[in-house]
Motif scaffolding. Structure first.
Motif, short mmCIF file in Angstrom:
data_model
loop_
_atom_site.label_atom_id
_atom_site.label_comp_id
_atom_site.label_asym_id
_atom_site.label_seq_id
_atom_site.Cartn_x
_atom_site.Cartn_y
_atom_site.Cartn_z
N PHE A 141 0.83 -1.21 0.00
CA PHE A 141 0.00 0.00 0.00
C PHE A 141 0.87 1.26 0.00
O PHE A 141 0.53 2.27 -0.61
CB PHE A 141 -0.94 0.00 1.22
CG PHE A 141 -1.94 1.12 1.20
CD1 PHE A 141 -2.95 1.15 0.26
CD2 PHE A 141 -1.83 2.16 2.11
CE1 PHE A 141 -3.87 2.20 0.23
CE2 PHE A 141 -2.74 3.21 2.09
CZ PHE A 141 -3.76 3.23 1.14
N THR A 142 2.00 1.19 0.68
CA THR A 142 2.94 2.32 0.70
C THR A 142 3.47 2.60 -0.71
O THR A 142 3.53 3.75 -1.15
CB THR A 142 4.10 2.04 1.67
OG1 THR A 142 3.58 1.72 2.95
CG2 THR A 142 5.03 3.24 1.78
N VAL A 143 3.83 1.53 -1.43
CA VAL A 143 4.32 1.69 -2.80
C VAL A 143 3.23 2.30 -3.68
O VAL A 143 3.49 3.21 -4.48
CB VAL A 143 4.79 0.33 -3.38
CG1 VAL A 143 5.07 0.44 -4.87
CG2 VAL A 143 6.03 -0.15 -2.64
N LYS A 144 2.01 1.82 -3.52
CA LYS A 144 0.89 2.36 -4.31
C LYS A 144 0.73 3.85 -4.02
O LYS A 144 0.49 4.66 -4.93
CB LYS A 144 -0.40 1.62 -3.97
CG LYS A 144 -1.60 2.08 -4.78
CD LYS A 144 -2.85 1.30 -4.45
CE LYS A 144 -4.02 1.80 -5.31
NZ LYS A 144 -5.26 1.06 -5.02
N SER A 145 0.88 4.25 -2.76
CA SER A 145 0.74 5.65 -2.37
C SER A 145 1.84 6.51 -2.99
O SER A 145 1.59 7.63 -3.46
CB SER A 145 0.78 5.77 -0.84
OG SER A 145 -0.25 5.01 -0.25
N ILE A 146 3.06 5.97 -3.00
CA ILE A 146 4.20 6.70 -3.60
C ILE A 146 3.93 6.93 -5.09
O ILE A 146 4.12 8.04 -5.61
CB ILE A 146 5.51 5.89 -3.40
CG1 ILE A 146 5.90 5.87 -1.92
CG2 ILE A 146 6.65 6.48 -4.24
CD1 ILE A 146 6.95 4.83 -1.57
N VAL A 147 3.48 5.87 -5.77
CA VAL A 147 3.20 5.97 -7.21
C VAL A 147 2.08 6.98 -7.47
O VAL A 147 2.17 7.81 -8.39
CB VAL A 147 2.84 4.58 -7.79
CG1 VAL A 147 2.35 4.70 -9.22
CG2 VAL A 147 4.05 3.65 -7.71
N THR A 148 1.04 6.93 -6.65
CA THR A 148 -0.11 7.85 -6.83
C THR A 148 0.33 9.30 -6.72
O THR A 148 -0.03 10.15 -7.55
CB THR A 148 -1.21 7.53 -5.79
OG1 THR A 148 -1.60 6.16 -5.93
CG2 THR A 148 -2.43 8.43 -5.98
N LEU A 149 1.14 9.62 -5.70
CA LEU A 149 1.60 11.00 -5.51
C LEU A 149 2.55 11.42 -6.63
O LEU A 149 2.46 12.55 -7.14
CB LEU A 149 2.32 11.13 -4.16
CG LEU A 149 1.46 11.53 -2.96
CD1 LEU A 149 2.31 11.53 -1.70
CD2 LEU A 149 0.81 12.90 -3.15
N ALA A 150 3.44 10.52 -7.04
CA ALA A 150 4.40 10.85 -8.09
C ALA A 150 3.67 11.14 -9.41
O ALA A 150 3.99 12.11 -10.11
CB ALA A 150 5.39 9.70 -8.27
N LEU A 151 2.67 10.32 -9.73
CA LEU A 151 1.92 10.52 -10.98
C LEU A 151 1.11 11.82 -10.93
O LEU A 151 0.91 12.47 -11.96
CB LEU A 151 1.00 9.32 -11.24
CG LEU A 151 1.71 8.00 -11.57
CD1 LEU A 151 0.69 6.87 -11.73
CD2 LEU A 151 2.54 8.13 -12.85
N ALA A 152 0.66 12.20 -9.73
CA ALA A 152 -0.10 13.44 -9.60
C ALA A 152 0.75 14.65 -9.96
O ALA A 152 0.23 15.69 -10.38
CB ALA A 152 -0.64 13.56 -8.18
N LYS A 153 2.06 14.52 -9.78
CA LYS A 153 2.98 15.60 -10.14
C LYS A 153 3.58 15.38 -11.53
O LYS A 153 4.62 15.95 -11.86
CB LYS A 153 4.12 15.69 -9.10
CG LYS A 153 3.67 16.23 -7.75
CD LYS A 153 3.35 17.73 -7.81
CE LYS A 153 3.10 18.29 -6.43
NZ LYS A 153 2.77 19.73 -6.48
#
Length: 752
Positions: free
Chosen positions: A377-389
């Motif tokens: 879930f942490t990895v998914k969160s990192i990817v979600t934030l990175a893609l948002a930028k």
């Protein structure tokens, strides 16, 4: 004067000619084979033949040299010392020979037609007038060309085969030598036999050494000693070491080569002078300096990986600057994490929040933790934030299964590291320092599997300023290949920032698999009563445990849980050998899950029989196959098999179809059961683990922990409580010989 005791009479050498009907047992390590041969008395009156027959194929006419004997249980038998293949001389023999699949393009059907048409002259026609094969109904120009080429290859190989068999090389290895060196084969074998160990897969130093003795190379030849030292280092790297302490290497060399220590020391000095190995002082496990001896590729890779990680860490460039303190509009993490919670539907725990910030602000970082602690879930969160930028995120894992899982988890495309780097024949990558990956953030899951060589190739392909995040469970077994990359990066006082997730989430606490994985990791016995997803079947007898394992996989789990025994259930054995080892279990499981059926084509190779539907795994890196190579540990299913074309097709876990000629089948083994080491990076709905006292020396905590953490839904342990207790209590003995942590910690890697 006394008289000497009478000596047992030496049995006279004898010769037997016949057709190899079937192989009932073959040990690929020793070459010992048990076979049945038709000597012309009819198929119901077969002779049992034992001895050095590895490489001979059913259907071949053989001239066997050996001695007659008798077995107390099996009766009269013939012990082979060497053999040669001969062309058959009867119509029946010719048809059987042609129909055996030895000549590409001819199977049983066409063999019958050819012999029906040409009779006793069939082989002469193929040899001298292959164009006449067009007279045979159904044989077109394409197949005739295939048959002609295969026959020519058989002819050109014959001289080489006769020579190689004369110096003790089995047929299957002789074919591989010929493919490597062609007409130069005899010259290489006579003059440079130790080249074979480096150049030809399947020939190690010991085989090359036997050949060298046969061609007259002295026992104390410096070439032999140097080859032996390189072999000892290579064997050590197969055990995970990047180097060996010099004293240990010298002792291993003396034991292996049976020569004086002085000669070994002199030859080691010569190897260093010739750049065959590298000698360097590094800190030992107690901090005191030791003299390390490396094979050149491992020394280069260790220095290169340390340099590259430090270079990435120290560069001023930052492709994720939107998250850094230097940004004109620094991220408000309170708002960012609140937005993230709305997107994912769950709030991150404090240590997860720390991991997210670390990955997005540090250029190299490590995220580790056990099952149920929220790594995914942490990895998914990192990817979600990175893609948002609008960051370009690249996801990879060492195996196809792990990459698939990473992709499902994040909703973004993921690939294997090999495919990401586009590895080419010879192992060079399309992406490296000169041509880096187009990525702002690279995330590698299952990083405990990354060996030194692959980690170096990956790090070199990351552009300065890009972020590199390693994700993995450091308590699992280290990589199959040399090195302990994840553990070395997590070394105390090292420069690479990291977060270890420790909190087990409530949902995961309800899983017996997760609960017991953590108990095992803490040295506590697993709970085995009253859990719906974790079972122990107690069976102290190892043979009975093997039979019970097959019953659980093939019948009980499918009946109770509705899982497919081939696709959903994986047997993970502590070792390959023994009654409950992966080798024997594969034989038993194949018979239960993919049995022989009338009309179903199959191919025997060595001690294994391959059938359509078989679950198989690749056991060496082969950069020549597939789009970007096929790698050790790749799993797949046999989807097609042709005795006429002499090949089979495997559909891999990465949905790639890979073809294998029959003479390449030593690259494949069955995968109904695999060793726990080979299961790293994979995840299965159900895992069955035989834990028996016969595997005593292998029973260690991180081995059992790794096996249990491979299961998504169900774990079944089969064996004795004594063996289970041994596995839980025994902590792995010592670290591997690596110096990556030293090179990273000093911050100034030593250059050669």
């Amino acid at each position: 004067m006394g008289t000497s005791a009478p000596q047992a009479p030496q049995l006279q050498l004898a010769e037997v000619a016949g057709v190899l009907e079937r192989i009932t047992y073959a040990n690929e390590e020793t070459g010992y084979t048990v076979a049945r041969v038709d000597t012309g008395r009819g198929a119901n009156d077969l002779l049992t033949v034992v001895g050095a027959l590895l490489g001979a194929q059913p259907g071949e006419s053989l001239r066997l040299h050996g001695r007659w004997g008798s077995h107390p249980q099996y009766g009269k038998q013939f012990t082979v010392e060497n053999y040669t293949t001969v062309l058959p001389a009867t119509v029946q023999g010719i048809q059987r020979y042609l129909g055996s699949g030895l000549i590409k393009g001819i199977g049983p059907r066409f063999a019958e037609r050819i012999v029906e048409h040409f009779g006793i002259d069939s082989l002469d026609v193929i040899e001298q007038e292959p164009g006449r094969l067009i007279e045979v109904p159904g044989l077109g120009p394409k197949r005739i060309a295939l048959i002609t080429a295969a026959w020519e290859e058989q002819k050109s190989i014959k001289e080489v085969m006769v020579f190689l068999q004369g110096v003790g090389v089995s047929t299957s290895l002789a074919v591989r030598i010929f493919k490597k060196y062609g007409d130069s084969s005899i010259g290489v074998v006579k003059n440079e036999p130790y080249r074979l160990a480096a150049d030809v897969w399947g020939i190690g130093f010991l085989t090359a050494d036997k050949i060298a003795q046969s061609v007259g190379i002295p026992h104390d030849s410096p070439e032999r000693v140097k080859a032996g030292l390189q072999y000892a280092l290579s064997q050590s790297s197969d055990q995970g070491n990047c180097f060996l302490p010099e004293e240990r290497l010298i002792a291993d060399g003396v034991k292996l080569l049976q020569v004086d220590a002085g000669l070994v020391i002199d030859c080691l000095a010569e190897l260093v002078a010739e750049d065959g190995v590298v000698r360097e002082s590094v800190p030992g496990s107690d901090g005191e300096p030791i003299t390390a001896v490396y094979l050149v590729p491992f020394h280069r890779a260790e220095i290169s990986l340390a340099n590259q990680l430090l270079r990435l860490l120290r560069t001023d460039a930052d492709k994720m600057s939107a998250f850094g303190n230097r940004s004109d509009t620094p991220v408000d993490w309170t708002k960012a994490l609140a937005w993230l919670a709305r997107q994912t539907g769950a709030e991150l725990a404090p240590e997860q929040q720390e991991a997210v910030k670390l990955a997005l602000t540090e250029k190299v970082a490590v995220l580790t933790g056990g099952p149920g602690c929220g790594k995914s879930f942490t990895v998914k969160s990192i990817v979600t934030l990175a893609l948002a930028k609008k960051a370009k995120v690249v996801l990879a894992a060492p195996t196809g299964r792990a990459a698939k899982r990473l992709s499902e988890l994040t909703g973004a495309e993921a690939s294997t590291v090999h495919r990401l780097l586009e590895l080419r024949p010879g192992g060079d990558a399309a992406y490296d320092r000169g041509r880096p990956l187009e990525a702002d953030l690279v995330i590698v899951d299952e990083a405990s599997m990354l060996d030194l060589i692959l980690a170096n190739k990956l790090a070199k392909a990351v552009a300065p300023g890009a972020h590199l995040l390693f994700v993995g469970d450091v308590d699992q077994l280290p990589s199959v290949g040399a090195g302990e990359v994840l553990r070395d990066m997590l070394a105390t006082h090292g420069p690479i920032p990291s977060v270890r997730l420790t909190k087990i989430f409530r949902q995961a606490q309800q899983s017996g698999v997760v609960t017991n994985a953590h108990r095992i990791n803490q040295g506590l016995p697993p709970l085995t009563d009253g859990l719906p997803d974790f079972f122990l079947f107690v069976e102290d007898d190892t043979d009975n445990a093997a039979g019970l394992t097959v019953d659980v996989v093939a019948r009980r789990i499918p009946r109770k849980f509705g899982l497919d025994p081939r696709r959903d259930v994986q047997v993970l054995a502590p070792m390959h050998r023994g009654p409950a080892g992966a080798g024997n279990l594969n034989t038993l499981l194949q018979a239960a899950v993919t049995p022989a059926r009338e009309g179903l084509p199959e191919r025997r190779f060595g001690g294994r029989t391959f059938r359509i539907g078989d679950k198989v795994t690749q056991i060496r890196n082969n950069y020549e196959k597939g789009q970007n190579g096929v790698f050790n540990g790749t799993v797949g299913v046999v989807t097609a098999l042709s005795t006429e074309e002499q090949n089979l097709t495997v559909l891999t876990d990465e949905d790639e179809e890979i073809g294998y000629d029959f003479d390449e089948l030593d690259e494949l083994t069955h995968a109904y059961a695999v060793t726990i080491h080979r299961s790293q990076g994979s995840e299965y709905p159900a895992v069955v683990i035989p834990v028996t006292t016969s595997a005593w020396t292998m029973l260690q905590r991180n081995l059992l922990y790794t096996a249990v953490t491979r299961a998504k839904k169900l774990v079944v342990l089969i064996g004795s409580r004594k063996a289970l207790g041994q596995a839980v209590r025994t902590v792995s003995a010592g670290r591997r010989h690596t110096a990556l942590d030293h090179r990273l910690t000093t911050g100034q890697p030593v250059h050669p």
